[in-house]
Design an enzyme around this catalytic site. Structure first.
Site, short mmCIF file in Angstrom:
data_model
loop_
_atom_site.label_atom_id
_atom_site.label_comp_id
_atom_site.label_asym_id
_atom_site.label_seq_id
_atom_site.Cartn_x
_atom_site.Cartn_y
_atom_site.Cartn_z
N GLY A 40 0.76 1.16 -5.22
CA GLY A 40 -0.32 0.28 -4.76
C GLY A 40 -1.52 1.11 -4.34
O GLY A 40 -2.67 0.78 -4.64
N ALA A 82 3.65 7.80 -8.78
CA ALA A 82 3.05 8.10 -7.48
C ALA A 82 4.15 8.47 -6.49
O ALA A 82 5.27 7.96 -6.60
CB ALA A 82 2.30 6.89 -6.95
N ALA A 140 0.85 -1.20 0.00
CA ALA A 140 0.00 0.00 0.00
C ALA A 140 0.88 1.24 0.00
O ALA A 140 0.69 2.16 0.80
CB ALA A 140 -0.92 -0.02 1.21
N LYS A 184 12.49 -0.37 -19.78
CA LYS A 184 12.30 0.48 -18.60
C LYS A 184 13.44 0.25 -17.60
O LYS A 184 13.95 1.19 -17.00
CB LYS A 184 10.94 0.18 -17.96
CG LYS A 184 10.58 1.25 -16.97
CD LYS A 184 9.14 1.26 -16.55
CE LYS A 184 8.90 2.46 -15.63
NZ LYS A 184 7.82 2.26 -14.70
N ASN A 236 18.80 5.87 -11.92
CA ASN A 236 18.52 5.77 -10.48
C ASN A 236 19.76 5.77 -9.59
O ASN A 236 19.87 6.58 -8.65
CB ASN A 236 17.67 4.52 -10.20
CG ASN A 236 16.21 4.74 -10.50
OD1 ASN A 236 15.87 5.54 -11.37
ND2 ASN A 236 15.34 4.06 -9.80
N ASN A 275 8.90 -2.24 -11.04
CA ASN A 275 10.13 -2.07 -11.82
C ASN A 275 11.11 -3.16 -11.44
O ASN A 275 11.10 -3.68 -10.32
CB ASN A 275 10.78 -0.72 -11.49
CG ASN A 275 10.06 0.43 -12.18
OD1 ASN A 275 9.37 0.24 -13.19
ND2 ASN A 275 10.22 1.62 -11.65
P1 NAD Z 1 6.64 2.62 -2.09
O1 NAD Z 1 7.99 2.68 -1.49
O2 NAD Z 1 5.80 3.84 -2.08
O3 NAD Z 1 5.80 1.46 -1.37
C1 NAD Z 1 6.27 0.13 -1.39
C2 NAD Z 1 6.12 -0.45 0.02
O4 NAD Z 1 6.99 0.23 0.92
C3 NAD Z 1 4.71 -0.34 0.60
O5 NAD Z 1 4.46 -1.52 1.33
C4 NAD Z 1 4.81 0.87 1.54
O6 NAD Z 1 3.90 0.80 2.61
C5 NAD Z 1 6.24 0.74 2.03
N1 NAD Z 1 6.80 2.03 2.41
C6 NAD Z 1 6.73 3.21 1.72
N2 NAD Z 1 7.37 4.19 2.39
C7 NAD Z 1 7.86 3.63 3.53
C8 NAD Z 1 8.60 4.12 4.64
N3 NAD Z 1 9.01 5.40 4.68
N4 NAD Z 1 8.91 3.26 5.61
C9 NAD Z 1 8.53 1.96 5.57
N5 NAD Z 1 7.83 1.43 4.54
C10 NAD Z 1 7.49 2.25 3.54
O7 NAD Z 1 6.84 2.03 -3.56
P2 NAD Z 1 6.11 2.45 -4.94
O8 NAD Z 1 6.65 3.76 -5.39
O9 NAD Z 1 4.67 2.23 -4.78
O10 NAD Z 1 6.73 1.36 -5.92
C11 NAD Z 1 6.25 0.01 -6.01
C12 NAD Z 1 6.87 -0.61 -7.25
O11 NAD Z 1 6.43 0.14 -8.41
C13 NAD Z 1 8.40 -0.54 -7.30
O12 NAD Z 1 8.92 -1.66 -7.97
C14 NAD Z 1 8.68 0.73 -8.11
O13 NAD Z 1 9.95 0.72 -8.73
C15 NAD Z 1 7.56 0.62 -9.13
N6 NAD Z 1 7.17 1.88 -9.77
C16 NAD Z 1 7.06 3.04 -9.04
C17 NAD Z 1 6.65 4.20 -9.68
C18 NAD Z 1 6.46 5.48 -8.90
O14 NAD Z 1 6.25 6.52 -9.53
N7 NAD Z 1 6.46 5.46 -7.58
C19 NAD Z 1 6.37 4.19 -11.05
C20 NAD Z 1 6.46 2.98 -11.75
C21 NAD Z 1 6.86 1.82 -11.10
#
Ligand code: NAD
Length: 313
Positions: free
Chosen positions: A12, A132, A8, A188, A196, A106
């Site tokens: 997500g 996001a 989430a 990608k 990165n 990714n």
């Molecule tokens: P995210 O880091 O926002 O979330 C992933 C998980 O980490 C979740 O379970 C979240 O609750 C947890 N999390 C987030 N921040 C945290 C913190 N400070 N401390 C502890 N837990 C934390 O990841 P995302 O950006 O949703 O990315 C998910 C996948 O999608 C990855 O493989 C990413 O590379 C890919 N992706 C991301 C984007 C983007 O713009 N964010 C775009 C395309 C693909």
């Protein structure tokens, strides 16, 4: 459709909101305690292209759900790469014979991890151009438009892929079928592999990185190594196309002012990165195929060193 979104975070959360608002039965599964507490208390809140919306979506820790009360049709895998194995191990009780999994994360190699828990015929793979940002627990910033490309990794998954695309499109997520999603995943991965690690090490945004005198020379070497390894996996990446894509991504009107996810994870939030599934995967596969990958190997080592300095790793 009954959908569990595993992870989430930013992405997500975005997908869960859209899928829930279009009438699907959605649950979130997460492991970040502060996030779970915030979403349970105040709902999931997002600034969606400037408009603030809040939605109440049930959220669980992995060990709170089981197949008796949460039978799902689809699980959307949206954790960060190092969390995938642990998440799917923890939620394996809800993965049944008729459960499908869609992975839009990714990185390279997630199908291998998922195949340990899910029948490969039920795995759908893809890439997404949606973005996001997680501003804090339960709080998302969602800007711009995007799209999703999906393919079943085994032929028998085609019907499910078509159904999932229909559900995603009803949620306004702009999904389409791709005949070669693996090539899209590698393209990608090559773009993120170019940007990165360097932005995290040099602590700069994409545009600042692009402006450096060494940029072109380093990017060329990274891309050449990606191309050589991809070729061994039966995937053809075009050098000029990849370099132009990386340069284009850094333009101020595209993502020039943005900070990469690795920068956000490591520099802003002191979290473990996805490096092992980006440059690290190229370095590992390079060794396997006898291809030297000194640039990707060094970037991987330096990011691990920075993880050691900045996180509890
Ligand atoms: P995210 O880091 O926002 O979330 C992933 C998980 O980490 C979740 O379970 C979240 O609750 C947890 N999390 C987030 N921040 C945290 C913190 N400070 N401390 C502890 N837990 C934390 O990841 P995302 O950006 O949703 O990315 C998910 C996948 O999608 C990855 O493989 C990413 O590379 C890919 N992706 C991301 C984007 C983007 O713009 N964010 C775009 C395309 C693909």
């Amino acid at each position: 459709m009954k959908i569990a979104v595993a992870g989430a975070g930013g992405m997500g959360g975005r997908f869960a909101l859209c899928l829930h608002q279009s009438g699907n039965d959605v649950i979130l599964i997460d492991q970040w305690q502060a996030n779970i507490k915030a979403i349970r208390k105040d709902g999931l809140t997002a600034s969606l292209n400037g408009k603030v919306i809040t939605d109440q979506i049930p959220i669980y820790y992995p060990d709170e759900i089981d197949e008796k009360n949460e039978k799902v049709d689809l699980i959307l895998a949206m954790v960060k790469s190092p969390q995938l194995d642990q998440m799917f191990h923890a939620i394996s009780p809800i993965i049944q014979d008729d459960t499908y999994v869609l992975c839009l994360m990714n990185g390279i190699g997630h199908e291998d991890t998922l195949s340990r828990y899910v029948n490969p015929g039920h795995i759908l793979s893809g890439t997404t151009m949606w973005t996001a940002t997680m501003k804090g627990p339960g709080l998302l910033e969602l800007n711009g438009e995007g799209s999703i490309d999906i393919q079943n990794i085994r032929p028998e998954g085609k019907q499910a892929a078509d159904k999932v695309i229909e559900v995603l499109n009803q949620a306004g997520l702009n999904a389409r079928y791709s005949d070669n999603v693996l090539a899209s995943i590698w393209r990608k991965a090559c773009i993120t592999g170019g940007l990165n690690a360097l932005t995290a090490l040099l602590e700069c945004n994409n545009m600042e990185l692009r402006s450096l005198r060494v940029f072109d020379a380093i990017i060329l070497e990274i891309v050449k190594e990606y191309i050589a390894v991809a070729e061994k996996e039966g995937i053809h990446l075009n050098q000029t196309e990849m370099i132009e894509a990386i340069q284009d991504y850094c333009r101020p009107t595209v993502n020039g002012f943005a900070f990469t996810s690795m920068y956000q994870d490591l520099i802003q939030n002191h979290r473990i990165t996805e490096i092992e599934y980006m440059n690290g995967a190229i370095s590992r596969k390079g060794k396997q195929y006898g291809i030297p990958t000194p640039y990707n190997e060094l970037l991987t080592q330096l990011i691990h060193a920075k993880e050691q300095l900045l996180t509890a790793f």
